[in-house]
Enzyme design. Structure first.
Site, PDB file in Angstrom:
ATOM      1  N   TYR A   1      -4.851  -2.951  -3.070  1.00 36.86           N
ATOM      2  CA  TYR A   1      -6.093  -3.212  -2.339  1.00 36.86           C
ATOM      3  C   TYR A   1      -7.134  -2.240  -2.860  1.00 36.86           C
ATOM      4  O   TYR A   1      -6.839  -1.066  -3.120  1.00 36.86           O
ATOM      5  CB  TYR A   1      -5.930  -3.077  -0.821  1.00 36.86           C
ATOM      6  CG  TYR A   1      -5.468  -1.725  -0.342  1.00 36.86           C
ATOM      7  CD1 TYR A   1      -6.372  -0.721  -0.049  1.00 36.86           C
ATOM      8  CD2 TYR A   1      -4.107  -1.462  -0.169  1.00 36.86           C
ATOM      9  CE1 TYR A   1      -5.947   0.525   0.402  1.00 36.86           C
ATOM     10  CE2 TYR A   1      -3.665  -0.233   0.277  1.00 36.86           C
ATOM     11  CZ  TYR A   1      -4.594   0.757   0.562  1.00 36.86           C
ATOM     12  OH  TYR A   1      -4.168   1.984   0.999  1.00 36.86           O
TER      13      TYR A   1
ATOM     14  N   GLU B   1      -0.673  12.452   7.342  1.00 35.19           N
ATOM     15  CA  GLU B   1       0.385  12.193   6.363  1.00 35.19           C
ATOM     16  C   GLU B   1       0.930  13.544   5.869  1.00 35.19           C
ATOM     17  O   GLU B   1       0.619  14.006   4.776  1.00 35.19           O
ATOM     18  CB  GLU B   1      -0.152  11.357   5.202  1.00 35.19           C
ATOM     19  CG  GLU B   1      -0.663   9.991   5.651  1.00 35.19           C
ATOM     20  CD  GLU B   1      -1.405   9.233   4.564  1.00 35.19           C
ATOM     21  OE1 GLU B   1      -1.311   9.632   3.386  1.00 35.19           O
ATOM     22  OE2 GLU B   1      -2.090   8.235   4.894  1.00 35.19           O
TER      23      GLU B   1
ATOM     24  N   GLU C   1       2.917   7.310  -2.787  1.00 33.70           N
ATOM     25  CA  GLU C   1       3.270   7.012  -1.400  1.00 33.70           C
ATOM     26  C   GLU C   1       4.768   7.278  -1.270  1.00 33.70           C
ATOM     27  O   GLU C   1       5.594   6.557  -1.818  1.00 33.70           O
ATOM     28  CB  GLU C   1       2.951   5.557  -1.063  1.00 33.70           C
ATOM     29  CG  GLU C   1       1.506   5.147  -1.334  1.00 33.70           C
ATOM     30  CD  GLU C   1       0.544   5.628  -0.259  1.00 33.70           C
ATOM     31  OE1 GLU C   1       1.018   6.147   0.769  1.00 33.70           O
ATOM     32  OE2 GLU C   1      -0.675   5.477  -0.452  1.00 33.70           O
TER      33      GLU C   1
END
Length: 488
Positions: A286, A128, A308
Site C-alpha cells: 500500500y 510498536e 515488519e
C-alpha cells in the site's frame, strides 16, 4: 428484532474495521485507489490493524517491557560493560526532551575507517515496541559472543553498526503511534512525489535528528523495525498517482536480495502465504508518502528496508524471547551482508596516489553512490550472480570502467584515475635537473629566449661589420677622387 440487532452489530463492526490503522500506518482516506476488484479490496483491508484502545489495558500491555528510563539505563550499562567495542552517543532529543540514544559497535568505535556502516532503528511508531527490545538483545548478544562466534566477530571487525533502539520514546510513553505532537514520524520525511512538510525547521525533532545523523555518517544500508505484520518491505513506498501497484526503484534486484536475506534467515517469514518469499514492494502493499525508507535511498545513499517483525504490534512481554530467537539470525545476517556480498574498494589518483572521494555507477542502474570523503572507500551492494560494468569517476579525472562477475561472495576492486590533461599541460616538457625549481614551461621559454639572444647578437655583429665595410669603402672612393682633381 434479532435480524435488526444482527444488522446493527455488523454495521458497527464493519465501520470499526474500516477506521483501523495499517502496520506501516497507511492511508486512512482512499482505500484501494484505482481498483474495483473486490478480492483486492479484501486483501488490502486485511492489512489494517485495529487501533489500540488507549483507555483500556495500556498499563498491562506494557508490563515486562523496558520503560524509557529502563532503556536509557540498559544503553549506558551496555556502554560500560562493552566499552572496548562500543560507544554511546545521542543524535538529539524527542519533543519531550528524551535523548535519542545510539549504540555504536565496532573494533574501533568512533573512528572513521574504510568500512561500511549499518544502522538499525527501532520504535519508529510508539505502539510498536518489539523492535526496541530486540535491538537491545542484539547489542548484548554481539558483546557476549564476538570473541567466540565468527559472525559476531565479522561484524565487529568489518562493520560500524549503529543501533537506535527507540526513535519515538514519547510515543511509547503515550502508548500511541505518533510522537508527542501526535505526528507519524514515518510520514514526516521529504517525499519524491508530493511536497510534504517542505520546511526542515517545521519537521519533528526526531525526524530532524535522523536527517542530521545521516549528514554526519555515510551509512551503506539500514533497516527500521516495525510491528503489525511479518514481511520485509523495500522501496519504492509510494507511486506518482497514489495507485497501489508495484513500483520498482533503480536497485529493485538488490533490494529484493537484501529483503530475502532477512526473510530466509527468519524462523517463518519466508513461509508467508500473503507475501511470496516473505518480502514485498512497499507501493505494491500500500502506498505511503513521507516515509523514511525512500528518503534514505534518495537523499542519503543508504539502502534501507522496513522490517515488519511481529504480527502483533504489542505482544505480551513473555513472547519477547521467542521473537528474539525468530529474528536473531535475520538481524545478524543482514548486517553481515554488507561485507559478505557486493563490490567494495577505494578510488585513488595516479598522480601521487592520494584518495579521491569520487563516485561509483553501475551501467544500466540509474543510481550513483559516493565514496567516503577521507579514505575514498565505496561499498556497492548488488544482487549476486550477475555481470556488472562498474564505472568510477571524479571531476578533473578520467573515468575508468571495469567488468565484474559477482558471485555469492564479495569482490574488492580499487580504481586508479588519471588526471585530465589540459592544452597548456601538453606544452610542457620534462624538467631537466639543471633547471631545478622552475616549471617545464619556464624552462622551455628560457631556452627560446637564449636562442633569440644569440640570433639578435649575430645580426647586430653582422650589421656592424657591414657598416664598417661601407664606411671604409666610402673613404677609399673619396680619396681617389681627390687625387684625380689635383692632377688636373
Amino acid at each position: 428484532m434479532k435480524l435488526l440487532f444482527s444488522l446493527l452489530f455488523f454495521s458497527l463492526a464493519f465501520s470499526s474495521f474500516l477506521s483501523s490503522s495499517v502496520a506501516r500506518g497507511g492511508e486512512r482516506t482512499s482505500l484501494c485507489s484505482g481498483t474495483n476488484n473486490v478480492s483486492s479490496y479484501v486483501n488490502y483491508a486485511r492489512r489494517f490493524l485495529v487501533e489500540d484502545d488507549q483507555s483500556q489495558g495500556s498499563v498491562d500491555k506494557a508490563r515486562g517491557y523496558l520503560t524509557n528510563s529502563d532503556l536509557e539505563k540498559a544503553v549506558k550499562e551496555f556502554g560500560e560493560r562493552c566499552s572496548s567495542i562500543s560507544r554511546i552517543y545521542s543524535i538529539g532529543k524527542s519533543v519531550n526532551g528524551f535523548p535519542l540514544w545510539v549504540i555504536e559497535i565496532s573494533d574501533k568505535p568512533g573512528a572513521e575507517e574504510p568500512e561500511p556502516a549499518f544502522k538499525y532503528i527501532g520504535n519508529v511508531h510508539g505502539d510498536e515496541p518489539v523492535g526496541r527490545e530486540l535491538l537491545i538483545h542484539l547489542a548484548n548478544w554481539i558483546c557476549d559472543n564476538y570473541l567466540k562466534d565468527p559472525l559476531a566477530r565479522l561484524i565487529v571487525e568489518n562493520v560500524h553498526l549503529h543501533i537506535l533502539p527507540s526513535m519515538n520514546p514519547d510515543g511509547f510513553s503515550l502508548r500511541r503511534r505518533g510522537n508527542a505532537n501526535n505526528v507519524d514520524l514515518n510520514r514526516d520525511f521529504p517525499d519524491q512525489f508530493f511536497p510534504l512538510n517542505g520546511d526542515i525547521n517545521s519537521r519533528q525533532p526526531e525526524t530532524r535528528a535522523i536527517m542530521n545523523w545521516l549528514g554526519e555518517i555515510h551509512f551503506t544500508a539500514s533497516a527500521s523495525l516495525h510491528g503489525g505484520a511479518l514481511v520485509a518491505n523495500y522501496p519504492w513506498d509510494g507511486t506518482g498517482d497514489k495507485r497501489r501497484n508495484y513500483y520498482a526503484c533503480p536497485d529493485d534486484d538488490t533490494f529484493r536480495f537484501m529483503a530475502s536475506i532477512y526473510s530466509r534467515s527468519h524462523h517463518n517469514m519466508s513461509l508467508s502465504t500473503e507475501f511470496p518469499g516473505g518480502i514485498t514492494n512497499g507501493a505494491s502493499w500500500y502506498p505511503i508518502y513521507g516515509g523514511m525508507q525512500d528518503w534514505n535511498y534518495i537523499h542519503a545513499g543508504c539502502f534501507e528496508l522496513t522490517l515488519e517483525i511481529s504480527d502483533n504490534k504489542w505482544p505480551n512481554a513473555d513472547e519477547l524471547p521467542v521473537l528474539w530467537e525468530y529474528n536473531k539470525m535475520s538481524l545478524l545476517n543482514l548486517v553481515a551482508s554488507l561485507v559478505k556480498t557486493g563490490v567494495h574498494g577505494r578510488i585513488f589518483s595516479s598522480d601521487g596516489g592520494r584518495p579521491l572521494p569520487g563516485s561509483i555507477m553501475i551501467k544500466g542502474i540509474n543510481y550513483t553512490i559516493k565514496a567516503g570523503s577521507l579514505f575514498a572507500d565505496y561499498h556497492r551492494l548488488l544482487n549476486p550472480a550477475e555481470r556488472y560494468e562498474v564505472v568510477a569517476s571524479m571531476p578533473g579525472y578520467k573515468s575508468k570502467t571495469t567488468w565484474i562477475v559477482l558471485g555469492e561472495s564479495a569482490m574488492s576492486v580499487d580504481f586508479i584515475l588519471d588526471p585530465e590533461v589540459t592544452a597548456m599541460e601538453n606544452l610542457r616538457i620534462i624538467c631537466d635537473c639543471s633547471y631545478c625549481g622552475k616549471s617545464k614551461l619556464e624552462n622551455l621559454w628560457g631556452f627560446h629566449l637564449e636562442f633569440y639572444y644569440i640570433i639578435l647578437i649575430t645580426i647586430l655583429v653582422f650589421l656592424c661589420v657591414l657598416l664598417i665595410w661601407r664606411m671604409r669603402l666610402n673613404f677609399l672612393n673619396h680619396r681617389q677622387s681627390t687625387k684625380k682633381s689635383s692632377q688636373v
